[in-house]
Design a protein around this motif. Structure first.
Motif, PDB file in Angstrom:
ATOM      1  N   LEU A 181     -17.727   5.280  -8.291  1.00 47.97           N
ATOM      2  CA  LEU A 181     -17.316   3.935  -7.888  1.00 47.97           C
ATOM      3  C   LEU A 181     -17.385   3.763  -6.374  1.00 47.97           C
ATOM      4  O   LEU A 181     -17.652   2.658  -5.874  1.00 47.97           O
ATOM      5  CB  LEU A 181     -15.895   3.659  -8.381  1.00 47.97           C
ATOM      6  CG  LEU A 181     -15.722   3.529  -9.907  1.00 47.97           C
ATOM      7  CD1 LEU A 181     -14.247   3.555 -10.283  1.00 47.97           C
ATOM      8  CD2 LEU A 181     -16.397   2.268 -10.431  1.00 47.97           C
ATOM      9  N   GLY A 182     -17.159   4.852  -5.620  1.00 49.99           N
ATOM     10  CA  GLY A 182     -17.246   4.776  -4.169  1.00 49.99           C
ATOM     11  C   GLY A 182     -18.661   4.872  -3.642  1.00 49.99           C
ATOM     12  O   GLY A 182     -19.028   4.185  -2.676  1.00 49.99           O
ATOM     13  N   LEU A 183     -19.483   5.705  -4.266  1.00 48.71           N
ATOM     14  CA  LEU A 183     -20.854   5.888  -3.773  1.00 48.71           C
ATOM     15  C   LEU A 183     -21.730   4.668  -4.035  1.00 48.71           C
ATOM     16  O   LEU A 183     -22.657   4.399  -3.275  1.00 48.71           O
ATOM     17  CB  LEU A 183     -21.469   7.132  -4.433  1.00 48.71           C
ATOM     18  CG  LEU A 183     -20.879   8.472  -3.981  1.00 48.71           C
ATOM     19  CD1 LEU A 183     -21.432   9.614  -4.822  1.00 48.71           C
ATOM     20  CD2 LEU A 183     -21.156   8.714  -2.500  1.00 48.71           C
ATOM     21  N   PHE A 236     -12.526   4.041  -2.986  1.00 45.52           N
ATOM     22  CA  PHE A 236     -12.786   4.857  -4.166  1.00 45.52           C
ATOM     23  C   PHE A 236     -12.963   6.337  -3.817  1.00 45.52           C
ATOM     24  O   PHE A 236     -12.524   7.215  -4.566  1.00 45.52           O
ATOM     25  CB  PHE A 236     -14.025   4.338  -4.900  1.00 45.52           C
ATOM     26  CG  PHE A 236     -13.813   3.008  -5.565  1.00 45.52           C
ATOM     27  CD1 PHE A 236     -13.053   2.903  -6.716  1.00 45.52           C
ATOM     28  CD2 PHE A 236     -14.378   1.851  -5.045  1.00 45.52           C
ATOM     29  CE1 PHE A 236     -12.854   1.673  -7.337  1.00 45.52           C
ATOM     30  CE2 PHE A 236     -14.192   0.625  -5.659  1.00 45.52           C
ATOM     31  CZ  PHE A 236     -13.428   0.534  -6.810  1.00 45.52           C
ATOM     32  N   LEU A 237     -13.604   6.611  -2.684  1.00 45.69           N
ATOM     33  CA  LEU A 237     -13.787   8.013  -2.311  1.00 45.69           C
ATOM     34  C   LEU A 237     -12.456   8.670  -1.955  1.00 45.69           C
ATOM     35  O   LEU A 237     -12.243   9.858  -2.248  1.00 45.69           O
ATOM     36  CB  LEU A 237     -14.774   8.116  -1.149  1.00 45.69           C
ATOM     37  CG  LEU A 237     -16.225   7.750  -1.514  1.00 45.69           C
ATOM     38  CD1 LEU A 237     -17.115   7.774  -0.277  1.00 45.69           C
ATOM     39  CD2 LEU A 237     -16.782   8.683  -2.583  1.00 45.69           C
ATOM     40  N   ALA A 238     -11.556   7.911  -1.343  1.00 43.06           N
ATOM     41  CA  ALA A 238     -10.201   8.444  -1.128  1.00 43.06           C
ATOM     42  C   ALA A 238      -9.539   8.747  -2.463  1.00 43.06           C
ATOM     43  O   ALA A 238      -8.820   9.749  -2.609  1.00 43.06           O
ATOM     44  CB  ALA A 238      -9.367   7.438  -0.331  1.00 43.06           C
ATOM     45  N   GLY A 239      -9.806   7.899  -3.455  1.00 44.00           N
ATOM     46  CA  GLY A 239      -9.268   8.140  -4.785  1.00 44.00           C
ATOM     47  C   GLY A 239      -9.883   9.340  -5.470  1.00 44.00           C
ATOM     48  O   GLY A 239      -9.265   9.949  -6.358  1.00 44.00           O
ATOM     49  N   SER A 243      -4.142   5.513  -5.904  1.00 45.01           N
ATOM     50  CA  SER A 243      -4.691   5.121  -7.197  1.00 45.01           C
ATOM     51  C   SER A 243      -5.415   6.278  -7.867  1.00 45.01           C
ATOM     52  O   SER A 243      -5.320   6.464  -9.085  1.00 45.01           O
ATOM     53  CB  SER A 243      -5.658   3.945  -7.013  1.00 45.01           C
ATOM     54  OG  SER A 243      -4.988   2.824  -6.497  1.00 45.01           O
ATOM     55  N   GLY A 244      -6.148   7.051  -7.074  1.00 45.15           N
ATOM     56  CA  GLY A 244      -6.845   8.209  -7.635  1.00 45.15           C
ATOM     57  C   GLY A 244      -5.894   9.229  -8.216  1.00 45.15           C
ATOM     58  O   GLY A 244      -6.153   9.817  -9.274  1.00 45.15           O
TER      59      GLY A 244
END
Length: 382
Positions: free
Chosen positions: A133-135, A243-246, A298-299
């Protein structure tokens, strides 16, 4: 494959201003286009049902990969809003079929691994979705800014990756019993891991994706409203950071413990409130700090929910995974769609307030449900 599929689901998000310029999309219509993806997910999850038990994990995963390739082709080749909506729905169908099947297949393959390895796989299952989702927006924003054909190229790149995954899945060992596989028995015998799913992980999964769905659907609008940087690359980087933090946070926070879940909830609460403040006062730097903080929390919450689904009785494990992903993708679509409807009558700095209140209420409900359930489980075990 999980990473490529989920990347396709968020790749259009930094491109929404370009779609708006091409097709005349309003902010409300943009959030609807973002949210319609979840309709496909829900249908895919419901339709998948026990199909992977009957036809085999490998066959169902290859069908999902093929659906994703078709979705990428539609997004790239079919002009106008109709193509965008159709591609989003097809992408959702593929992700829905993929979501529960992939998580069950991974856990079956890792079932004979040591306990520490299984816990890592549990955290990785949620992280793979968050990473993709982040990429997706990062790739789309970079290609749109630096390469030609901004509304087409990213889908071609992802279609190639998905086609490669479809081919590679031929070598995946089959683990579904009805398809000739023999999934390993969990340590402790067939009844091991017999916990019930309960409401808490479903509420926390819904909450986690309600947070990321807000940033996924409205980051370009939020950056503009807060006076932040413009352009697809800036929007893609901002969305990707959430998203990447998640994806990273569950690798360093113990998601299977109550303290880890509480830490994730605090991060979500602080990030959500800070984002609302940033929009109210026009502080883009605060938004760019608060959004990844909320994404990290959230992650953690999502990984915790996925891990709980992995610990239920084997006979109910696939259904539990489907329930968690269904709750998550409902959270991804419905709250942000509500914000989009409000944008027809009020500015974003006002529309974000009910969303923030909803997130805080869901957090409280999820933590309360988990606290109530824990003593009951301990009593049952005695």
């Amino acid at each position: 494959m999980v990473v490529a599929s989920t990347a396709l689901s968020t790749a259009p998000t930094p491109l929404f201003p370009l779609y708006a310029a091409r097709d005349g999309l309003t902010p409300t219509a943009t959030t609807a286009v973002f949210a319609v993806f979840a309709v496909g997910v829900v249908v895919g999850l419901a339709g998948a049902g026990r199909s992977s038990d009957r036809w085999g994990r490998r066959r169902v995963l290859r069908a999902a990969a093929l659906l994703e390739v078709v979705a990428a082709a539609v997004l790239a080749a079919v002009p106008g809003t109709a193509g965008l909506v159709a591609g989003r729905v097809l992408c959702g169908l593929g992700v829905g079929v993929l979501a529960s099947t992939a998580s069950v297949a991974v856990r079956e393959l890792a079932a004979r691994a040591p306990e520490v390895a299984r816990r890592r796989w549990s955290a990785a299952a949620g992280a793979m979705s968050m990473a993709g989702l982040g990429l997706g927006p990062l790739l789309a924003g970079a290609l749109a800014e630096l390469a030609p054909a901004p509304l087409h190229l990213v889908y071609g790149v992802l279609a190639v990756a998905l086609a490669a995954a479809w081919r590679a899945l031929r070598r995946l060992p089959e683990t579904a019993p009805a398809a000739g596989g023999a999934p390993p028995t969990p340590p402790g015998g067939p009844g091991a891991g017999g916990a019930r799913l309960g409401a808490a992980p479903l509420v926390l999964a819904l909450t986690s994706f309600a947070v990321t769905g807000f940033y996924g659907g409205l980051t370009p609008e939020a950056l503009r409203g807060a006076g932040g940087p413009a352009g697809p690359l800036a929007a893609g980087a901002a969305i990707g950071s959430v998203f990447l933090a998640g994806a990273v946070a569950p690798q360093v926070v113990p998601t299977g413990r109550r303290g880890g879940r509480l830490l994730g909830a605090v991060a979500v609460a602080v990030g959500t409130v800070a984002s609302a403040v940033a929009l109210a006062v026009g502080a883009p730097w605060l938004l760019l700090v608060a959004a990844p903080l909320a994404g990290a929390g959230s992650g953690v919450l999502f990984a915790s929910a996925v891990g709980t689904a992995a610990r239920v009785a084997p006979a109910r494990r696939a259904a539990a995974a489907r329930a968690v992903f269904l709750a998550a993708y409902t959270g991804l679509a419905v709250p942000v769609l509500g914000v989009g409807l409000l944008l027809g009558v009020v500015p974003l700095r006002t529309a974000v307030l009910p969303h923030a209140a909803l997130v805080l209420a869901l957090l409280g409900a999820g933590l309360w449900a988990g606290r109530v359930r824990a003593p009951r489980e301990q009593s049952d075990q005695r």
